[in-house]
Design a protein around this motif. Structure first.
Motif, PDB file in Angstrom:
ATOM      1  N   VAL A  32       0.865  -1.175   0.000  1.00 34.26           N
ATOM      2  CA  VAL A  32       0.000   0.000   0.000  1.00 34.26           C
ATOM      3  C   VAL A  32       0.905   1.230   0.000  1.00 34.26           C
ATOM      4  CG1 VAL A  32      -1.652   1.305   1.395  1.00 34.26           C
ATOM      5  CG2 VAL A  32      -1.881  -1.181   1.187  1.00 34.26           C
ATOM      6  N   SER A  34       1.237   5.626   0.090  1.00 29.04           N
ATOM      7  CA  SER A  34       0.560   6.833   0.542  1.00 29.04           C
ATOM      8  C   SER A  34       1.365   8.084   0.243  1.00 29.04           C
ATOM      9  CB  SER A  34       0.319   6.769   2.058  1.00 29.04           C
ATOM     10  OG  SER A  34      -0.661   5.825   2.400  1.00 29.04           O
ATOM     11  N   LEU A  46      -1.234  12.444   6.836  1.00 28.66           N
ATOM     12  CA  LEU A  46      -1.562  11.542   5.740  1.00 28.66           C
ATOM     13  C   LEU A  46      -2.535  12.237   4.791  1.00 28.66           C
ATOM     14  CD1 LEU A  46      -1.492   8.652   4.521  1.00 28.66           C
ATOM     15  CD2 LEU A  46      -3.394   8.098   6.052  1.00 28.66           C
ATOM     16  N   THR A  49      -4.073   7.476   0.166  1.00 26.73           N
ATOM     17  CA  THR A  49      -3.563   6.112   0.206  1.00 26.73           C
ATOM     18  C   THR A  49      -4.150   5.325  -0.949  1.00 26.73           C
ATOM     19  OG1 THR A  49      -3.385   6.188   2.610  1.00 26.73           O
ATOM     20  CG2 THR A  49      -3.429   4.004   1.607  1.00 26.73           C
ATOM     21  N   SER A  51      -4.313   1.244  -2.730  1.00 27.08           N
ATOM     22  CA  SER A  51      -4.056  -0.176  -2.518  1.00 27.08           C
ATOM     23  C   SER A  51      -3.031  -0.695  -3.527  1.00 27.08           C
ATOM     24  CB  SER A  51      -5.366  -0.958  -2.636  1.00 27.08           C
ATOM     25  OG  SER A  51      -5.954  -0.751  -3.909  1.00 27.08           O
ATOM     26  N   LYS A  57      -8.845   3.528  -2.970  1.00 24.13           N
ATOM     27  CA  LYS A  57      -8.165   4.778  -2.639  1.00 24.13           C
ATOM     28  C   LYS A  57      -8.865   5.435  -1.466  1.00 24.13           C
ATOM     29  CE  LYS A  57      -7.232   5.054  -7.544  1.00 24.13           C
ATOM     30  NZ  LYS A  57      -7.478   5.755  -8.824  1.00 24.13           N
ATOM     31  N   CYS A  95       6.190  10.642  -0.143  1.00 26.51           N
ATOM     32  CA  CYS A  95       5.506   9.362  -0.281  1.00 26.51           C
ATOM     33  C   CYS A  95       6.209   8.329   0.595  1.00 26.51           C
ATOM     34  CB  CYS A  95       5.457   8.886  -1.721  1.00 26.51           C
ATOM     35  SG  CYS A  95       7.016   8.238  -2.355  1.00 26.51           S
ATOM     36  N   LYS A  98       3.014   1.858   3.323  1.00 29.83           N
ATOM     37  CA  LYS A  98       2.382   1.703   4.622  1.00 29.83           C
ATOM     38  C   LYS A  98       2.301   0.229   4.995  1.00 29.83           C
ATOM     39  CE  LYS A  98      -0.947   4.095   6.135  1.00 29.83           C
ATOM     40  NZ  LYS A  98      -2.324   4.511   6.313  1.00 29.83           N
ATOM     41  N   TRP A 101      -3.752  -0.869   5.440  1.00 29.36           N
ATOM     42  CA  TRP A 101      -4.675   0.009   4.746  1.00 29.36           C
ATOM     43  C   TRP A 101      -5.228   1.116   5.640  1.00 29.36           C
ATOM     44  CZ3 TRP A 101      -5.951   1.741   0.283  1.00 29.36           C
ATOM     45  CH2 TRP A 101      -7.175   2.364   0.075  1.00 29.36           C
ATOM     46  N   SER A 103      -5.954   4.186   8.192  1.00 29.18           N
ATOM     47  CA  SER A 103      -5.258   5.462   8.327  1.00 29.18           C
ATOM     48  C   SER A 103      -4.264   5.450   9.481  1.00 29.18           C
ATOM     49  CB  SER A 103      -6.266   6.596   8.510  1.00 29.18           C
ATOM     50  OG  SER A 103      -7.038   6.375   9.681  1.00 29.18           O
TER      51      SER A 103
END
Length: 122
Positions: A32, A34, A46, A49, A51, A57, A95, A98, A101, A103
């Motif tokens: 993932v 972000s 953040l 994000t 996938s 998204k 960038c 992560k 998924w 937050s």
């Protein structure tokens, strides 16, 4: 692990900009990804994000409907299209991958790139 962000600049309110981030040193397509941003005197936040395959998204409420994240796994690159920019979008943009998924999932790597500066001003 390395992240190289590019494409920032000085724009006027209401204008658009697309920034990019090329990643290396890990299997990009399995993570993932972000976008984050940090304004002077503020904590890093953040922004968006995406996938692993780009089908899902998620966006911060402050940019929902104006910013659009995408990725090209063949180029190990993640993009952020920013429309209707506002002065409060002024920040250094980074960038990172992560760990998950949600937050609250932390960045996957301690390494950060130099970022790309976006300044919105008339």
């Amino acid at each position: 692990v390395q992240f190289v962000e590019a494409g920032g600049g000085l724009v006027q309110p209401g204008e658009s900009l697309m920034i990019s981030c090329v990643a290396s040193g890990f299997t990009f397509s399995t993570y993932v990804m972000s976008w984050f941003r940090q304004a002077p005197g503020r904590e890093r936040e953040l922004v968006a994000t995406i996938s692993t395959l780009g089908s899902n998204k998620n966006y911060a409420q402050s940019v929902e409907g104006r910013f659009f994240i995408s990725r090209d796994n063949g180029k190990n690159t993640v993009y952020l299209r920013m429309n209707s920019l506002k002065p409060e979008d002024t920040a250094m943009y980074y960038c990172n991958a992560k760990t998950g998924w949600s937050s609250g999932s932390p960045p996957a790597f301690e390494t950060w790139g130099r970022g790309t500066q976006v300044t919105v001003s008339s």
